[in-house]
Motif scaffolding. Structure first.
Motif, PDB file in Angstrom:
ATOM      1  N   ALA A 194      -6.342   7.671  -1.939  1.00  0.00           N
ATOM      2  CA  ALA A 194      -6.834   6.558  -2.514  1.00  0.00           C
ATOM      3  C   ALA A 194      -7.776   5.718  -1.650  1.00  0.00           C
ATOM      4  O   ALA A 194      -8.451   4.827  -2.093  1.00  0.00           O
ATOM      5  N   LEU A 195      -7.199   5.513  -0.479  1.00  0.00           N
ATOM      6  CA  LEU A 195      -7.838   4.510   0.761  1.00  0.00           C
ATOM      7  C   LEU A 195      -9.035   5.442   1.281  1.00  0.00           C
ATOM      8  O   LEU A 195      -8.961   5.705   2.403  1.00  0.00           O
ATOM      9  N   PHE A 201     -13.926   3.102   0.074  1.00  0.00           N
ATOM     10  CA  PHE A 201     -13.108   1.746  -0.023  1.00  0.00           C
ATOM     11  C   PHE A 201     -12.734   0.991   1.091  1.00  0.00           C
ATOM     12  O   PHE A 201     -12.712  -0.128   1.197  1.00  0.00           O
ATOM     13  N   MET A 250      -7.769  -2.409  -7.235  1.00  0.00           N
ATOM     14  CA  MET A 250      -6.959  -3.209  -6.191  1.00  0.00           C
ATOM     15  C   MET A 250      -7.826  -3.982  -5.459  1.00  0.00           C
ATOM     16  O   MET A 250      -7.564  -5.173  -5.272  1.00  0.00           O
ATOM     17  N   TRP A 295       2.901   0.992  -4.925  1.00  0.00           N
ATOM     18  CA  TRP A 295       1.682   1.043  -5.508  1.00  0.00           C
ATOM     19  C   TRP A 295       1.299   2.526  -6.047  1.00  0.00           C
ATOM     20  O   TRP A 295       1.464   3.486  -5.518  1.00  0.00           O
ATOM     21  N   CYS A 307       0.802  -1.223  -0.015  1.00  0.00           N
ATOM     22  CA  CYS A 307      -0.019   0.203  -0.136  1.00  0.00           C
ATOM     23  C   CYS A 307       0.680   1.372   0.155  1.00  0.00           C
ATOM     24  O   CYS A 307       0.511   2.223   0.226  1.00  0.00           O
ATOM     25  N   PRO A 349      -1.275   4.508  -7.371  1.00  0.00           N
ATOM     26  CA  PRO A 349      -2.772   4.589  -7.388  1.00  0.00           C
ATOM     27  C   PRO A 349      -3.458   5.312  -8.704  1.00  0.00           C
ATOM     28  O   PRO A 349      -4.693   5.091  -8.814  1.00  0.00           O
ATOM     29  N   SER A 400      -7.897   2.245  -6.592  1.00  0.00           N
ATOM     30  CA  SER A 400      -8.369   1.548  -5.350  1.00  0.00           C
ATOM     31  C   SER A 400      -9.337   0.445  -5.600  1.00  0.00           C
ATOM     32  O   SER A 400      -9.571  -0.625  -5.367  1.00  0.00           O
ATOM     33  N   HIS A 448      -1.417   7.887  -1.461  1.00  0.00           N
ATOM     34  CA  HIS A 448      -2.176   6.780  -1.055  1.00  0.00           C
ATOM     35  C   HIS A 448      -3.102   6.830  -0.243  1.00  0.00           C
ATOM     36  O   HIS A 448      -4.243   6.182  -0.240  1.00  0.00           O
TER      37      HIS A 448
END
Length: 294
Positions: free
Chosen positions: A183-184, A188, A145, A135, A131, A137, A142, A180
């Motif tokens: 993106a999380l 998600f 992923m 990664w 993560c 993004p 995501s 990151h």
């Protein structure tokens, strides 16, 4: 911990001995509940286009996946089937019709998802989710992923040892940056944790967070509201302290990336994706499971 694992194995062995009777009972329970299923789902929660697919949900191998995930308790297995079907309906845009070829490029060119070549000291599959710096993004959003993780769990169901012993996940946050964190997202986080806790017919035995920097606290604040007590007890935070990780995963089964005695990871999706491709028929059939009308 090994003593606990041995006790679980003994319980599993006893339940396996009763397997045929339990499967038969689960089949009866499942059929008895079919009227409630048909309100939203096809009677076998498979599409009616193929007799082969219609039979999938009734065969012993399919039922055993859910039974093993719930320690051979029929009613619990049925509830797991229902929650899995409900999850697939809610997130149909991501999982319905998901084909192996659709995620091939992300697996081969990206380094987000990896699976250790070997199992751990207890015979459990070890999944690594990168993560952080590995990664991108932008290249692998995501949502992609998640689709990759979902694909891996479908293939893992085919391994009987994995059905019995469960899986371990290492969440590697080395090099985590704001891109990151963005993106999380909360959506998600909710989707991923709902999947793991309610709609994954595999036993998630441990989740290990490693190499997380200070800004990981922002990520954890997104995840924390959705973590239930059972999973929370199986989550372990190690930071850069690999000796802490070794209390759970023996150095002999870990690569040098985690101060293990095995060589550093020099492989990824390019090497093991062919194994996933070999199970395309099963994966593609599973991708059609769900409501009668999508």
């Amino acid at each position: 911990m090994e003593a606990v694992a041995e006790a679980e194995a003994e319980t599993e062995t006893e339940n396996e001995k009763k397997g045929e009777n339990i499967i038969a009972f689960c089949r009866c329970t499942y059929h008895a509940h079919r009227p409630t299923f048909t309100v939203t789902f096809h009677t076998t929660w498979l599409p009616s286009t193929s007799a082969k697919r219609r039979s999938t949900c009734d065969d012993d191998a399919f039922l055993t996946i859910f039974l093993r995930a719930t320690h051979f308790y029929p009613e619990s297995a049925l509830e797991k089937m229902k929650s899995t079907a409900n999850f697939r309906k809610e997130y149909a845009s991501l999982v319905h019709g998901l084909q192996v070829e659709q995620v091939k490029e992300c697996f081969i060119k990206g380094s987000v998802i990896n699976v250790l070549k070997n199992c751990d000291q207890l015979g459990r599959r070890v999944l690594i989710v990168n993560c952080g710096k590995l990664w991108d993004p932008v290249a692998v959003p995501s949502d992609e992923m998640f689709r990759m993780l979902y694909m891996v769990h479908i293939a893992a169901q085919l391994e009987e040892e994995t059905q019995v012993r469960g899986v371990v996940c290492i969440m590697d946050f080395d090099g985590l940056a704001m891109k990151h964190v963005k993106a999380l997202s909360p959506s998600f986080s909710k989707r991923l944790l709902t999947f793991i806790q309610e709609a994954m017919p595999l036993r998630m035995k441990e989740v290990h967070f490693v190499k997380q920097p200070f800004i990981f606290n922002m990520v954890w604040q997104l995840f924390k509201p959705f973590v239930k007590e059972k999973l929370n007890k199986r989550m372990h935070f190690h930071g850069s302290d690999m000796k802490s990780l070794h209390k759970f995963l023996d150095p002999s089964v870990l690569p040098a990336n985690y101060k293990g005695t095995l060589p550093a990871i020099d492989y990824g999706g390019l090497e093991w994706f062919p194994s996933l491709e070999a199970q395309s028929e099963y994966v593609n059939t599973w991708s059609e499971l769900g409501p009668a009308k999508w």
